[in-house]
Design a protein around this motif. Structure first.
Motif, PDB file in Angstrom:
ATOM      1  N   VAL A   1       0.878  -1.480   0.079  1.00  0.00           N
ATOM      2  CA  VAL A   1      -0.015   0.148  -0.049  1.00  0.00           C
ATOM      3  C   VAL A   1       0.665   1.316  -0.214  1.00  0.00           C
ATOM      4  O   VAL A   1       0.504   2.261  -0.668  1.00  0.00           O
ATOM      5  CB  VAL A   1      -1.011  -0.126   1.026  1.00  0.00           C
ATOM      6  CG1 VAL A   1      -1.733   1.449   1.264  1.00  0.00           C
ATOM      7  CG2 VAL A   1      -1.941  -1.326   1.029  1.00  0.00           C
ATOM      8  N   ALA A   2       1.915   1.126   0.979  1.00  0.00           N
ATOM      9  CA  ALA A   2       2.716   2.345   0.624  1.00  0.00           C
ATOM     10  C   ALA A   2       3.633   2.711  -0.353  1.00  0.00           C
ATOM     11  O   ALA A   2       3.737   3.897  -0.713  1.00  0.00           O
ATOM     12  CB  ALA A   2       3.809   1.940   1.933  1.00  0.00           C
ATOM     13  N   CYS A   3       3.918   1.686  -1.162  1.00  0.00           N
ATOM     14  CA  CYS A   3       4.658   2.042  -2.626  1.00  0.00           C
ATOM     15  C   CYS A   3       3.581   2.139  -3.562  1.00  0.00           C
ATOM     16  O   CYS A   3       4.164   2.116  -4.825  1.00  0.00           O
ATOM     17  CB  CYS A   3       5.621   0.904  -2.611  1.00  0.00           C
ATOM     18  SG  CYS A   3       4.874  -0.636  -3.387  1.00  0.00           S
ATOM     19  N   GLY A   4       2.378   1.763  -3.477  1.00  0.00           N
ATOM     20  CA  GLY A   4       1.447   2.099  -4.381  1.00  0.00           C
ATOM     21  C   GLY A   4       1.160   0.845  -5.286  1.00  0.00           C
ATOM     22  O   GLY A   4       0.391   0.656  -6.325  1.00  0.00           O
ATOM     23  N   ALA A   5       1.665  -0.465  -4.889  1.00  0.00           N
ATOM     24  CA  ALA A   5       1.310  -1.604  -5.669  1.00  0.00           C
ATOM     25  C   ALA A   5       0.033  -2.115  -5.158  1.00  0.00           C
ATOM     26  O   ALA A   5      -0.549  -3.203  -5.887  1.00  0.00           O
ATOM     27  CB  ALA A   5       2.496  -2.662  -5.111  1.00  0.00           C
ATOM     28  N   LEU A   6      -0.515  -1.637  -3.948  1.00  0.00           N
ATOM     29  CA  LEU A   6      -2.143  -1.873  -3.760  1.00  0.00           C
ATOM     30  C   LEU A   6      -2.809  -0.764  -3.549  1.00  0.00           C
ATOM     31  O   LEU A   6      -2.099   0.448  -3.240  1.00  0.00           O
ATOM     32  CB  LEU A   6      -2.099  -2.742  -2.471  1.00  0.00           C
ATOM     33  CG  LEU A   6      -1.871  -4.246  -2.382  1.00  0.00           C
ATOM     34  CD1 LEU A   6      -1.774  -4.989  -1.104  1.00  0.00           C
ATOM     35  CD2 LEU A   6      -2.824  -4.776  -3.537  1.00  0.00           C
ATOM     36  N   PRO A   7      -3.894  -0.664  -3.816  1.00  0.00           N
ATOM     37  CA  PRO A   7      -4.860   0.624  -3.736  1.00  0.00           C
ATOM     38  C   PRO A   7      -4.690   1.343  -2.335  1.00  0.00           C
ATOM     39  O   PRO A   7      -4.395   0.548  -1.121  1.00  0.00           O
ATOM     40  CB  PRO A   7      -6.074   0.315  -3.893  1.00  0.00           C
ATOM     41  CG  PRO A   7      -6.298  -1.016  -4.861  1.00  0.00           C
ATOM     42  CD  PRO A   7      -4.747  -1.709  -4.373  1.00  0.00           C
ATOM     43  N   PRO A   8      -4.683   2.522  -2.232  1.00  0.00           N
ATOM     44  CA  PRO A   8      -4.471   3.314  -0.640  1.00  0.00           C
ATOM     45  C   PRO A   8      -5.689   2.670   0.073  1.00  0.00           C
ATOM     46  O   PRO A   8      -5.380   3.013   1.389  1.00  0.00           O
ATOM     47  CB  PRO A   8      -4.469   4.779  -1.022  1.00  0.00           C
ATOM     48  CG  PRO A   8      -5.130   4.828  -2.409  1.00  0.00           C
ATOM     49  CD  PRO A   8      -4.837   3.710  -3.276  1.00  0.00           C
ATOM     50  N   GLU A   9      -6.810   2.560  -0.439  1.00  0.00           N
ATOM     51  CA  GLU A   9      -7.930   2.349   0.551  1.00  0.00           C
ATOM     52  C   GLU A   9      -7.835   0.752   1.047  1.00  0.00           C
ATOM     53  O   GLU A   9      -8.840   0.228   1.774  1.00  0.00           O
ATOM     54  CB  GLU A   9      -9.294   2.384  -0.168  1.00  0.00           C
ATOM     55  CG  GLU A   9      -9.390   1.448  -1.270  1.00  0.00           C
ATOM     56  CD  GLU A   9      -9.133   1.993  -2.739  1.00  0.00           C
ATOM     57  OE1 GLU A   9      -9.471   1.561  -3.648  1.00  0.00           O
ATOM     58  OE2 GLU A   9      -7.930   2.985  -2.632  1.00  0.00           O
ATOM     59  N   THR A  10      -6.978   0.061   0.622  1.00  0.00           N
ATOM     60  CA  THR A  10      -6.743  -1.318   1.089  1.00  0.00           C
ATOM     61  C   THR A  10      -6.920  -1.554   2.601  1.00  0.00           C
ATOM     62  O   THR A  10      -5.985  -0.995   3.328  1.00  0.00           O
ATOM     63  CB  THR A  10      -5.690  -2.258   0.346  1.00  0.00           C
ATOM     64  OG1 THR A  10      -5.662  -2.035  -1.203  1.00  0.00           O
ATOM     65  CG2 THR A  10      -5.530  -3.610   1.017  1.00  0.00           C
ATOM     66  N   ASP A  11      -7.420  -2.250   3.212  1.00  0.00           N
ATOM     67  CA  ASP A  11      -7.442  -2.461   4.554  1.00  0.00           C
ATOM     68  C   ASP A  11      -6.565  -3.642   4.858  1.00  0.00           C
ATOM     69  O   ASP A  11      -6.987  -4.877   4.757  1.00  0.00           O
ATOM     70  CB  ASP A  11      -8.828  -2.951   4.921  1.00  0.00           C
ATOM     71  CG  ASP A  11      -9.067  -3.149   6.566  1.00  0.00           C
ATOM     72  OD1 ASP A  11      -8.198  -3.469   7.290  1.00  0.00           O
ATOM     73  OD2 ASP A  11     -10.191  -2.850   7.253  1.00  0.00           O
ATOM     74  N   ALA A  12      -5.266  -3.161   5.033  1.00  0.00           N
ATOM     75  CA  ALA A  12      -4.346  -4.253   5.339  1.00  0.00           C
ATOM     76  C   ALA A  12      -4.618  -5.267   6.452  1.00  0.00           C
ATOM     77  O   ALA A  12      -4.343  -6.336   6.282  1.00  0.00           O
ATOM     78  CB  ALA A  12      -3.116  -3.492   5.806  1.00  0.00           C
ATOM     79  N   HIS A  13      -5.184  -4.795   7.431  1.00  0.00           N
ATOM     80  CA  HIS A  13      -5.399  -5.942   8.757  1.00  0.00           C
ATOM     81  C   HIS A  13      -6.525  -6.677   8.209  1.00  0.00           C
ATOM     82  O   HIS A  13      -6.578  -8.128   8.382  1.00  0.00           O
ATOM     83  CB  HIS A  13      -5.854  -5.144   9.967  1.00  0.00           C
ATOM     84  CG  HIS A  13      -6.143  -6.007  11.057  1.00  0.00           C
ATOM     85  ND1 HIS A  13      -5.061  -6.576  11.610  1.00  0.00           N
ATOM     86  CD2 HIS A  13      -7.368  -6.406  11.543  1.00  0.00           C
ATOM     87  CE1 HIS A  13      -5.923  -7.472  12.632  1.00  0.00           C
ATOM     88  NE2 HIS A  13      -7.136  -7.244  12.653  1.00  0.00           N
ATOM     89  N   ALA A  14      -7.564  -6.313   7.546  1.00  0.00           N
ATOM     90  CA  ALA A  14      -8.569  -7.216   7.290  1.00  0.00           C
ATOM     91  C   ALA A  14      -8.275  -8.210   5.922  1.00  0.00           C
ATOM     92  O   ALA A  14      -8.671  -9.346   6.255  1.00  0.00           O
ATOM     93  CB  ALA A  14      -9.916  -6.416   6.799  1.00  0.00           C
ATOM     94  N   LEU A  15      -7.274  -7.651   5.256  1.00  0.00           N
ATOM     95  CA  LEU A  15      -6.917  -8.584   4.110  1.00  0.00           C
ATOM     96  C   LEU A  15      -6.056  -9.423   4.667  1.00  0.00           C
ATOM     97  O   LEU A  15      -6.027 -10.850   4.176  1.00  0.00           O
ATOM     98  CB  LEU A  15      -6.439  -7.819   2.889  1.00  0.00           C
ATOM     99  CG  LEU A  15      -5.870  -8.540   1.719  1.00  0.00           C
ATOM    100  CD1 LEU A  15      -7.325  -9.148   0.954  1.00  0.00           C
ATOM    101  CD2 LEU A  15      -5.406  -7.477   0.693  1.00  0.00           C
ATOM    102  N   ALA A  16      -5.171  -9.148   5.509  1.00  0.00           N
ATOM    103  CA  ALA A  16      -4.242 -10.268   6.152  1.00  0.00           C
ATOM    104  C   ALA A  16      -5.011 -11.059   7.019  1.00  0.00           C
ATOM    105  O   ALA A  16      -4.693 -12.352   6.972  1.00  0.00           O
ATOM    106  CB  ALA A  16      -3.268  -9.405   7.083  1.00  0.00           C
ATOM    107  N   THR A  17      -6.225 -10.854   7.681  1.00  0.00           N
ATOM    108  CA  THR A  17      -6.765 -11.715   8.575  1.00  0.00           C
ATOM    109  C   THR A  17      -7.588 -12.796   7.584  1.00  0.00           C
ATOM    110  O   THR A  17      -7.805 -13.989   7.936  1.00  0.00           O
ATOM    111  CB  THR A  17      -7.724 -10.938   9.377  1.00  0.00           C
ATOM    112  OG1 THR A  17      -7.165 -10.246  10.323  1.00  0.00           O
ATOM    113  CG2 THR A  17      -8.747 -11.938  10.185  1.00  0.00           C
ATOM    114  N   PHE A  18      -8.188 -12.237   6.517  1.00  0.00           N
ATOM    115  CA  PHE A  18      -8.748 -13.033   5.745  1.00  0.00           C
ATOM    116  C   PHE A  18      -7.830 -14.190   4.930  1.00  0.00           C
ATOM    117  O   PHE A  18      -8.231 -15.103   4.914  1.00  0.00           O
ATOM    118  CB  PHE A  18      -9.332 -12.291   4.463  1.00  0.00           C
ATOM    119  CG  PHE A  18      -9.605 -13.167   3.190  1.00  0.00           C
ATOM    120  CD1 PHE A  18     -10.961 -13.777   3.198  1.00  0.00           C
ATOM    121  CD2 PHE A  18      -8.927 -12.931   2.043  1.00  0.00           C
ATOM    122  CE1 PHE A  18     -11.064 -14.578   2.218  1.00  0.00           C
ATOM    123  CE2 PHE A  18      -9.220 -13.652   0.836  1.00  0.00           C
ATOM    124  CZ  PHE A  18     -10.547 -14.415   1.101  1.00  0.00           C
TER     125      PHE A  18
END
Length: 202
Positions: A147-164
């Motif tokens: 997310v920080a480098c722009g490889a994923l959209p800025p609105e990505t919920d990192a915690h939710a995606l990692a938990t999933f």
């Protein structure tokens, strides 16, 4: 005066530990008795206690041995991918293979070793939860970096995606324990990866 050396154990400690690990892997911590362990390991109860102290210590050593011999793919996969998405896909694909190999118990010792726990085995379960949490944290760190480098959209919920993603990883082990084969697990992986947001450069 020269120190005295103890009497040789009379058994191969590493081989005995491997057999204990396989038994815990197949049946879980709670349902395995000392008698089950001595029969599987080919040693007496006094020898078990002398070499491994007690059942809990033996289990923890078996988990550590499992992590080194069979669980190395976890950190390797999470750290190797050029993006978080590729890393998680590799983790899940490797899990689908590892959980269904014909010469081993199905599933994963770290994921299922204390599924049937009691208050007396809560410390054992907590140790396994901590190991699983570390994997989820590694995944989340990779996602946040993307997310920080722009490889994923800025609105990505990192915690939710990692938990999933960690939940899918854990679920693959349960599916294998329930008798599902590699093809079923790989179908789950493909479906799970479609839930990921698009990554730049993939």
């Amino acid at each position: 005066m020269a120190g005295r050396t103890g009497r040789p154990r009379g058994f191969d400690r590493d081989a005995a530990l491997e057999r204990a690990m396989l038994l815990f892997w197949e049946r879980g911590y709670e349902t395995v008795s000392i008698r089950d362990l001595t029969e599987a390991m080919g040693i007496t109860a006094p020898s078990l206690y002398a070499a491994f102290t007690d059942k809990r210590t033996l289990f923890e050593e078996a988990v550590e041995a499992y992590a080194h011999r069979y669980g190395g793919y976890i950190e390797e996969a999470v750290e190797a991918g050029s993006t978080a998405r590729l890393a998680v896909r590799r983790l899940l694909e490797q899990a689908a293979v590892q959980h269904t190999l014909p010469d081993r118990p199905p599933g994963c010792l770290i994921l299922n070793g204390a599924a049937d726990r009691t208050p007396a085995s809560e410390a054992v379960a907590a140790n396994l939860r901590a190991r699983r949490a570390r994997t989820a944290a590694l995944i989340e760190a990779r996602i946040r970096a993307d997310v920080a480098c722009g490889a994923l959209p800025p609105e990505t919920d990192a915690h939710a995606l990692a938990t999933f993603s960690a939940g899918v990883w854990q679920g693959l082990s349960r599916l294998a324990r329930d008798g599902h084969g590699r093809q079923d697990l790989e179908s789950v992986v493909a479906t799970a990866m479609r839930a990921w947001p698009p990554s730049g450069g993939e």
